[in-house]
Enzyme design. Structure first.
Site, mmCIF file in Angstrom:
data_model
loop_
_atom_site.group_PDB
_atom_site.id
_atom_site.type_symbol
_atom_site.label_atom_id
_atom_site.label_comp_id
_atom_site.label_asym_id
_atom_site.label_seq_id
_atom_site.Cartn_x
_atom_site.Cartn_y
_atom_site.Cartn_z
ATOM 1 N N PRO A 128 22.823 46.872 32.259
ATOM 2 C CG PRO A 128 22.441 49.211 32.453
ATOM 3 C CD PRO A 128 22.889 47.938 33.198
ATOM 4 C CD GLU A 146 30.051 55.759 31.272
ATOM 5 O OE1 GLU A 146 30.217 56.692 30.914
ATOM 6 O OE2 GLU A 146 30.793 55.018 32.191
ATOM 7 C CE LYS A 162 34.101 60.414 35.520
ATOM 8 N NZ LYS A 162 34.431 59.197 36.141
#
Length: 339
Positions: A128, A146, A162
């Site tokens: 993404p 992320e 995480k």
């Protein structure tokens, strides 16, 4: 060799205008590609032509290193020993969590085309927050899942990852605890530059599927206080909490003791800032390759807590790296989705 360009957020940026190390330039005008090393080296490149477009055609096919050519800055024994050292720090109360990383390096002869690697990653490991930045002396190809920071006007958002497993069923209680710890850290970081009372957590520990693995992802959102800009935002939040640990200061000190090589763009920030429209998207530089001086590098790591098992943490770093290293290596067959 391709001229300088950047591809991020579905936009192709060409016609390089200037390059600066000054983050305050991002509060000015123009569209910028941004790479910030984990160690803090800043590269902001302003481009004159920016348009929605796919990656350009590669100049030559990608020819990466042999799979056996990669060496790790920490071998398995050293990495597992590092995990045990971090657990000792946790036992003493020095830190709650620290991210232990290793850098994989392989020779890359000839004149490699970063576009060819970016195309291979886009096909075999779509991400993404994928981005490619190619400048004189700097080539970064990222397949990051992320979000470090996005910005839309004064609304800023971070989506720390995480917790990693091959499947959702393999996620452990330790993974959820890791995520909550880092969310608290990110809330505190953003709170330093946020309008009072504006920090919120719209999503906590959501399971996201990515090629070959799953992640736990949370969302932290705030409004940037009017007196602050990009330099203050970076000063408050960088390096990203998910790739350092908590408390951040102690985690960074422990990381510097245990990791023998600099992380470079890995665990830094890679993305774009559109200063004219007040919008931005910067990824955490994970699942990221960088090319320089006849070598290719790639980083992988894991968050270590009291509940960590050294063997399992090493396996997590292998899981995160295996698909990407296979794609970047030659001969290489694109792994299937279940790798």
């Amino acid at each position: 060799m391709h001229d300088s360009f950047a591809h991020a957020g579905g936009r192709l940026a060409t016609r390089l205008l200037d390059v600066t190390t000054d983050l305050s330039a991002l509060d000015g005008r123009g569209w910028w590609a941004v790479v910030v090393d984990y160690e803090g080296k800043v590269t902001c490149a302003r481009f004159g032509d920016v348009r929605p477009a796919p990656l350009p055609e590669p100049r030559v096919p990608w020819r990466g290193p042999a799979p056996s050519a990669w060496r790790s800055s920490l071998d398995r024994d050293a990495y597992e020993a590092g995990v045990r050292r971090i657990r000792e720090h946790i036992e003493r109360g020095d830190v709650y969590q620290a991210n232990l990383c290793r850098v994989l390096t392989a020779p890359l002869p000839g004149d490699p085309d970063p576009v060819a690697l970016a195309v291979r990653l886009a096909e075999g490991n779509p991400a993404p927050h994928a981005a490619t930045v190619s400048l004189p002396g700097l080539s970064v190809v990222s397949a990051s899942p992320e979000l470090y920071l996005s910005r839309d006007g004064d609304v800023i958002e971070s989506r720390p990852i995480k917790g990693t497993g091959a499947t959702a069923g393999e996620l452990l209680e330790k993974d959820y605890a890791e995520n909550v710890m880092i969310v608290d850290l990110v809330r505190n970081d953003l709170g330093r530059v946020a309008a009072v009372g504006s920090v919120s957590v719209p999503a906590l520990c959501e399971v996201e599927e990515h090629p070959g693995l799953v992640h736990l992802v949370s969302t932290v959102r705030a409004r940037l206080a009017p007196e602050f800009g990009w330099p203050e935002l970076f000063a408050a939040t960088f390096p990203p909490g998910s790739v350092t640990g908590a408390p951040k200061y102690s985690a960074v000190r422990i990381i510097n003791e245990l990791e023998p090589e600099p992380r470079g763009p890995y665990c830094g920030a890679v993305g774009w800032v559109d200063a004219d429209r007040g919008r931005a998207s910067l990824a955490v530089g994970i699942r990221t390759f960088w090319l320089s001086a006849g070598e290719i590098r790639f980083g992988t790591g894991a968050g270590i807590t009291w509940g960590s098992d050294p063997r399992r943490e090493w396996q997590e770093t292998e899981l995160k790296a295996s698909r990407l290293i296979a794609l970047a290596s030659t001969p290489g067959k694109t792994p299937d989705k279940e790798n």
